[in-house]
Scaffold this active site. Sequence first.
Site, mmCIF file in Angstrom:
data_model
loop_
_atom_site.group_PDB
_atom_site.id
_atom_site.type_symbol
_atom_site.label_atom_id
_atom_site.label_comp_id
_atom_site.label_asym_id
_atom_site.label_seq_id
_atom_site.Cartn_x
_atom_site.Cartn_y
_atom_site.Cartn_z
ATOM 1 N N CYS A 71 0.826 -1.208 0.000
ATOM 2 C CA CYS A 71 0.000 0.000 0.000
ATOM 3 C C CYS A 71 0.862 1.260 0.000
ATOM 4 C CB CYS A 71 -0.919 0.011 1.221
ATOM 5 S SG CYS A 71 -2.029 1.439 1.244
ATOM 6 N N CYS A 75 -0.763 5.530 6.543
ATOM 7 C CA CYS A 75 -1.591 5.429 7.756
ATOM 8 C C CYS A 75 -0.748 4.833 8.885
ATOM 9 C CB CYS A 75 -2.811 4.568 7.485
ATOM 10 S SG CYS A 75 -3.822 5.160 6.097
ATOM 11 N N CYS A 78 -1.265 1.228 10.497
ATOM 12 C CA CYS A 78 -1.451 0.075 9.621
ATOM 13 C C CYS A 78 -0.152 -0.652 9.311
ATOM 14 C CB CYS A 78 -2.127 0.526 8.319
ATOM 15 S SG CYS A 78 -2.528 -0.857 7.228
ATOM 16 N N CYS A 115 -16.935 -9.821 4.476
ATOM 17 C CA CYS A 115 -16.250 -8.549 4.255
ATOM 18 C C CYS A 115 -14.947 -8.802 3.509
ATOM 19 C CB CYS A 115 -15.961 -7.866 5.593
ATOM 20 S SG CYS A 115 -17.425 -7.617 6.615
ATOM 21 N N CYS A 147 -19.685 -7.085 1.934
ATOM 22 C CA CYS A 147 -19.182 -5.756 2.251
ATOM 23 C C CYS A 147 -17.802 -5.626 1.616
ATOM 24 C CB CYS A 147 -19.095 -5.549 3.761
ATOM 25 S SG CYS A 147 -18.456 -3.923 4.245
ATOM 26 N N CYS A 207 -20.827 1.776 5.535
ATOM 27 C CA CYS A 207 -20.167 1.246 6.727
ATOM 28 C C CYS A 207 -18.940 2.102 6.981
ATOM 29 C CB CYS A 207 -19.778 -0.210 6.512
ATOM 30 S SG CYS A 207 -18.823 -0.947 7.867
ATOM 31 N N ARG A 277 -20.467 -2.190 15.645
ATOM 32 C CA ARG A 277 -19.715 -3.440 15.649
ATOM 33 C C ARG A 277 -18.418 -3.272 16.427
ATOM 34 N NH1 ARG A 277 -20.313 -4.093 11.036
ATOM 35 N NH2 ARG A 277 -18.456 -3.519 9.874
#
Length: 329
Positions: A71, A75, A78, A115, A147, A207, A277
Amino acid sequence: MSQTVTLPNWNQLADRSLAGDIISREEALAVLSAPNEVLLEQLAAAYKVRKHYWGNRVRLHFLLNAQSGLCPEDCHYCSQSKISTAEIEKYPLMVQEKILAAAARATSLKAGTFCMVLSGRSPNETTFAKFLAAVREVKANYDLKICACLGLLSEEQTQRLAAAGVDRVNHNLNTAESHHEQICTTHTFSDRVATVENVKAAGITTCSGGIMGMGESDDDIINLALSLRQLEVTSVPINFLIPIPGTPLAGLQQLNPQRCLRILCLFRFLLPSQEIRIAGGREVHLRSLQPLGLYPANSIFIGDYLTTPGQAAQMDLDMIRDAGFVLEE
């Protein structure tokens, strides 16, 4: 001479939440800073709101890290980001057979939502086309809601997701706008909001939630919840930071079980009808108090997370049953 602090009436707070009122910032701050002695009262009030909308049902979601690492974003939380040195498995989009096997596993664990998560800023056209094909195959073979979590998405991409049968798209705001630059510099808070708005425009269920324990203030937590309320997000995953070695937030420890439970109560008061959640970090930070998290929240992930393991699935099923809750059909 000590000063007596007057706490809100938690039951009245619940009633106002049910009536559609937004509790004041002072009351929201009181939810987060209340002493441990009143935690059970807070949980009972939050459950009053949860029960009104969700009864004693618990939704199960199954998470598949369908593309890992690689990626270009920074972030700080992460392990898959370009600045992370964490030792994780890295791979491109899984072949369709592996995705279908994971969908079968989700079905066997009684999950209602599958998901599928891809690392990266946004999928390129080749990957996106393969992802859409995989979605169609899962929908054709399993009775699962899907999702998709694919990073930043354009309106055209969300429309194609809708056409393929995607039921929900996850794109977390992660933290308040006021704290975002401390967490990520390669995209903006507004970029994330735009993706959520594109999902809404395509008619897909939204979401979006956040990660707690990243150095944010109580005001930041409240601001995040209010942003999600303003966006009218349908499903709200609340993650609790796992400070992974090799990431900039490694070693950050700001959470304990009581703090996590108060955060869940606050989100229930501010987002009364939403699916809330308990997501990543549940086992690490709630520990033996995990069952109490089901009083404000009505949904959990079953199985593992993106790059960190969850507890055994049977333990989750036993926890739900032993706490007097039932699986949502």
